[in-house]
Design an enzyme around this catalytic site. Structure first.
Site, mmCIF file in Angstrom:
data_model
loop_
_atom_site.group_PDB
_atom_site.id
_atom_site.type_symbol
_atom_site.label_atom_id
_atom_site.label_comp_id
_atom_site.label_asym_id
_atom_site.label_seq_id
_atom_site.Cartn_x
_atom_site.Cartn_y
_atom_site.Cartn_z
ATOM 1 N N GLY A 17 -12.509 -2.592 -17.701
ATOM 2 C CA GLY A 17 -11.765 -2.332 -19.141
ATOM 3 C C GLY A 17 -12.682 -1.661 -20.001
ATOM 4 O O GLY A 17 -12.328 -1.150 -20.842
ATOM 5 N N LYS A 18 -13.941 -1.633 -19.659
ATOM 6 C CA LYS A 18 -14.929 -0.932 -20.645
ATOM 7 C C LYS A 18 -14.735 0.429 -21.167
ATOM 8 O O LYS A 18 -14.816 0.875 -21.963
ATOM 9 C CB LYS A 18 -16.381 -1.189 -20.282
ATOM 10 C CG LYS A 18 -16.753 -0.746 -18.953
ATOM 11 C CD LYS A 18 -18.220 -1.281 -18.454
ATOM 12 C CE LYS A 18 -18.927 -0.949 -16.999
ATOM 13 N NZ LYS A 18 -17.858 -1.117 -16.013
ATOM 14 N N THR A 20 -11.977 2.114 -20.413
ATOM 15 C CA THR A 20 -10.549 2.293 -21.340
ATOM 16 C C THR A 20 -10.773 1.984 -22.860
ATOM 17 O O THR A 20 -10.144 2.586 -23.566
ATOM 18 C CB THR A 20 -9.643 1.363 -20.631
ATOM 19 O OG1 THR A 20 -9.496 1.656 -19.167
ATOM 20 C CG2 THR A 20 -8.174 1.429 -21.326
ATOM 21 N N ASP A 38 -22.323 6.433 -17.083
ATOM 22 C CA ASP A 38 -21.743 7.029 -15.647
ATOM 23 C C ASP A 38 -22.276 8.406 -15.546
ATOM 24 O O ASP A 38 -22.298 9.038 -14.712
ATOM 25 C CB ASP A 38 -20.377 6.901 -15.335
ATOM 26 C CG ASP A 38 -19.815 5.521 -15.083
ATOM 27 O OD1 ASP A 38 -20.767 4.629 -14.743
ATOM 28 O OD2 ASP A 38 -18.599 5.430 -14.782
ATOM 29 N N ASP A 39 -22.554 9.058 -16.910
ATOM 30 C CA ASP A 39 -23.003 10.367 -16.918
ATOM 31 C C ASP A 39 -24.477 10.643 -16.763
ATOM 32 O O ASP A 39 -24.835 11.897 -16.337
ATOM 33 C CB ASP A 39 -22.572 11.174 -18.131
ATOM 34 C CG ASP A 39 -21.167 11.130 -18.631
ATOM 35 O OD1 ASP A 39 -20.295 11.392 -17.630
ATOM 36 O OD2 ASP A 39 -20.745 11.158 -19.924
ATOM 37 N N PHE A 41 -26.129 9.143 -13.758
ATOM 38 C CA PHE A 41 -26.459 8.671 -12.689
ATOM 39 C C PHE A 41 -27.338 10.074 -12.132
ATOM 40 O O PHE A 41 -27.076 11.163 -12.193
ATOM 41 C CB PHE A 41 -25.384 8.620 -11.719
ATOM 42 C CG PHE A 41 -24.644 7.253 -11.517
ATOM 43 C CD1 PHE A 41 -25.125 6.167 -11.152
ATOM 44 C CD2 PHE A 41 -23.420 6.985 -12.089
ATOM 45 C CE1 PHE A 41 -24.982 4.968 -11.229
ATOM 46 C CE2 PHE A 41 -23.065 5.730 -12.194
ATOM 47 C CZ PHE A 41 -23.522 4.617 -11.962
ATOM 48 N N ASP A 61 -25.369 0.417 -8.256
ATOM 49 C CA ASP A 61 -25.418 -0.700 -9.244
ATOM 50 C C ASP A 61 -26.371 -1.374 -10.000
ATOM 51 O O ASP A 61 -26.380 -2.472 -10.145
ATOM 52 C CB ASP A 61 -24.376 -1.888 -8.592
ATOM 53 C CG ASP A 61 -22.939 -1.316 -8.430
ATOM 54 O OD1 ASP A 61 -22.075 -1.386 -9.257
ATOM 55 O OD2 ASP A 61 -22.785 -0.581 -7.319
#
Length: 216
Positions: A17-18, A20, A38-39, A41, A61
């Site tokens: 949920g982070k 969101t 995530d931008d 990677f 991960d």
């Protein structure tokens, strides 16, 4: 005069949920800046990646799957010349008597319009990066059971997609290591149940406390 900045870190288990929560805060405060881990990677053909031989798959991960130096530099650029708020442990918040969450949202928005900037940083391992660990004024970490996490992740699409066995071999073991490190080494983290629908309210109350305390 330099503006004040409030830096919020949101981390935790995959599908917890982070993202969101981060998007809700970013939408609620339109002048806020959102930086997502995530931008950062690395490209799939980057030689710095760690490959899991038996799965013939990259381990996405772990911190080394990301360009954390670039992320750190982007955060520093945004925070440069900003005033760090005076966060204290007292209870003199100007919001202490507010019980209605809608009233709190309105009051907080009004307080933040002048001389305040908000930086929201979200990602699965931001608190495991030593260079970032101490920059956050508020730290939140989402948790889920293994079963709930697997169920949610199996309903999502990734690029590249998870291969069979990736969750058991990489996702969950890496998460448990990261969680243990945060619990042991990182102070001031608030742990949030990824099944709760009240997490936004909790964060707003904490934000209001900091804004209020900085003005007394």
């Amino acid at each position: 005069m330099s503006s004040k900045i409030l830096i919020i870190g949101i981390s935790g288990v995959t599908c917890g949920g982070k993202t969101t929560l981060a998007y809700k805060l970013n939408k609620m405060f339109p002048t806020s800046k959102l930086i997502s881990q995530d931008d950062y990677f690395l490209d799939v053909d980057d030689p710095r990646h760690t490959w899991i031989t038996e799965l013939n798959h990259i381990n996405f991960d772990i911190l080394s799957s990301l360009d954390m130096e670039k992320m750190e530099n982007d955060i520093r650029k945004f925070t440069k010349n900003k005033k760090v708020p005076n966060i204290c442990n007292g209870s003199n918040s100007t919001f202490k008597n507010i019980t209605d969450i809608n009233e709190l949202k309105h009051s907080l928005s009004e307080k933040l319009k002048t001389n305040w900037e908000i930086l929201i940083v979200e990602g699965f391992s931001i608190f495991n990066c030593k260079a970032l660990e101490k920059i956050f004024h508020l730290k939140y970490y989402f948790t889920l059971s293994k079963e709930e996490c697997f169920q949610r992740r199996s309903q999502r699409s990734y690029e590249p997609p998870d291969c069979p066995g990736y969750f058991e071999k990489c996702v969950w073991p890496e998460h448990t290591k990261q969680l243990e490190e945060v619990q042991t080494e990182v102070e001031g983290v608030v742990y949030l149940d990824g099944r709760s629908n009240r997490v936004l309210d909790e964060v707003l109350v904490d934000m209001a406390r900091i804004v209020g305390e900085d003005e007394v």
